[in-house]
Enzyme design. Structure first.
Site, short mmCIF file in Angstrom:
data_model
loop_
_atom_site.label_atom_id
_atom_site.label_comp_id
_atom_site.label_asym_id
_atom_site.label_seq_id
_atom_site.Cartn_x
_atom_site.Cartn_y
_atom_site.Cartn_z
N LEU A 22 6.14 26.91 20.93
CA LEU A 22 7.22 27.25 21.85
C LEU A 22 7.75 25.95 22.43
O LEU A 22 7.00 24.98 22.62
CB LEU A 22 6.71 28.14 23.00
CG LEU A 22 6.17 29.53 22.63
CD1 LEU A 22 5.62 30.21 23.88
CD2 LEU A 22 7.26 30.39 22.00
N ASP A 23 9.04 25.91 22.73
CA ASP A 23 9.61 24.73 23.37
C ASP A 23 8.90 24.47 24.70
O ASP A 23 8.38 25.40 25.33
CB ASP A 23 11.10 24.93 23.62
CG ASP A 23 11.90 25.07 22.34
OD1 ASP A 23 11.43 24.57 21.30
OD2 ASP A 23 12.99 25.67 22.39
N LYS A 24 8.93 23.25 25.12
CA LYS A 24 8.28 22.86 26.37
C LYS A 24 8.67 23.78 27.53
O LYS A 24 7.81 24.25 28.29
CB LYS A 24 8.65 21.41 26.72
CG LYS A 24 8.13 20.94 28.08
CD LYS A 24 8.61 19.54 28.39
CE LYS A 24 8.15 19.11 29.77
NZ LYS A 24 8.66 17.76 30.13
N ARG B 179 18.23 29.39 21.40
CA ARG B 179 19.15 28.64 22.26
C ARG B 179 20.40 28.20 21.49
O ARG B 179 21.52 28.28 22.00
CB ARG B 179 18.43 27.43 22.86
CG ARG B 179 17.23 27.83 23.73
CD ARG B 179 16.19 26.74 23.82
NE ARG B 179 16.72 25.58 24.53
CZ ARG B 179 16.12 24.40 24.54
NH1 ARG B 179 14.99 24.21 23.87
NH2 ARG B 179 16.65 23.39 25.21
#
Length: 338
Positions: free
Chosen positions: A150-152, A251
């Site tokens: 997962l992205d930060k 996103r």
């Protein structure tokens, strides 16, 4: 650009030809920084000075102005990555057995060590929490047990493998798309009640750190399914299911549609995209975005066939407080007309 490891595996080689449409007012050091990942301008200047860079077969200074058709050859020394080490940290463990760990990752935590984040990652905390993770003893493995990421600044569920057999089976499930992954996001605008977003995703030519939707065949195939759970007056709460798992996929796809993820500083989600941008409304969104400090994106559910028992397992997570606060404020102040 062609990138490959040097013969002795101690260097990284880049070969690049300046395209015909390139402006002719960009310095060599600045140009290289734009396409060599994780390269600072200072390090690039040092590489040029030390003779690791050639333009059209000869050495040039950092101030050399690039011209269309110039051929750049770079051979950079490759420093070995630091060893991932256990670190004591608080983890939200949703489930654990002898084979898997399900973690509800908080925002602002990087999944595994990498450039710029060698410590304080989820992997560091997991190494402290358990005796062994899959692949932990392998050389240069900074992602022990990690099946997906997962992205930060995306919160939510992910699964970690404790042993090699589990890692192989789970990786196969993800590759074959036999995994249920559901995200919740708040997006700008009011998209159709449900739909599918398709578009190849690749790195932006303008900024190599960003991803963008590319013409067909110029990026990696990506498919995102969504349905609207709740409309507000110029925003929507959506449930998202991924058919593919590309970098920044949700996103990028929603930004491409004009429905940027709320609060996303990278892909335009921090601007008021729809409706009046004045007075108390502007102030409210500014406070919400500042307080959230990230994109409103949460990996809410995760389901798959357990690699040892063969049974289907499914996990669900509550929305984190920061996400829930934004929703509460929207419900109270942004009445829907839909």
């Amino acid at each position: 650009m062609k990138k490959q490891a040097g013969k002795d595996r101690q260097t990284t080689i880049y070969e690049h030809t300046v395209p015909d449409g390139q402006n002719s007012d960009i310095r060599l050091d600045k140009y290289i920084t734009s396409f060599v990942e994780n390269a600072s301008r200072t390090k690039v200047q040092e590489a040029i000075k030390d003779g690791y860079v050639e333009v059209n077969g000869k050495k040039e200074k950092s101030s050399y102005i690039m011209q269309p058709g110039d051929e750049i050859f770079i051979e950079l020394p490759k420093a070995p990555p630091p060893e991932a080490k256990p670190e004591e940290m608080e983890l939200n463990i949703v489930y654990e057995d002898d084979d898997i760990i399900i973690v509800n990752k908080e925002a602002d935590i990087v999944v595994h060590p990498a450039y710029g984040n060698w410590t304080g990652t989820l992997v560091n905390g997991l190494m402290y929490h358990v005796d062994e993770l899959a692949g932990e003893d392998e050389d240069e493995n900074l992602r022990p047990g990690i099946v997906h990421r997962l992205d930060k600044d995306t919160s939510g569920l992910l699964v970690v493998a404790k042993n090699e057999e589990t890692l192989a089976k789970l990786s196969g499930l993800f590759q074959e798309k036999d995994v249920e992954r559901t995200y919740w996001a708040i997006v700008w605008g009011t998209p159709d009640a449900e739909g599918t977003i398709e578009g190849d995703i690749g790195r932006s030519k303008r900024d190599r750190k960003l991803m963008t939707v590319k013409p067909e065949g110029q990026g990696k195939h990506a498919v995102t399914h969504y349905k609207v759970l709740e409309y507000f007056d110029y925003l929507s709460l959506v449930e998202v299911k991924l058919e593919t798992g590309r970098t920044h996929q949700i996103r990028v796809h929603f930004a491409h549609m004009g429905n940027h993820v709320f609060g996303d500083p990278t892909y335009g989600g921090t601007s008021v995209r729809y409706g009046p941008n004045t007075g108390s409304r502007k102030s409210m969104f500014h406070n919400l975005i500042t307080g959230l400090g990230r994109q409103a994106l949460h990996a809410k559910t995760l389901g798959f066939e357990h690699p040892k028992t063969g049974e289907m397992v499914r996990f669900d997570s509550e929305l984190p407080d920061d996400f829930q606060h934004v929703l509460t404020m929207l419900r109270e102040n942004c009445k829907s007309e839909y």
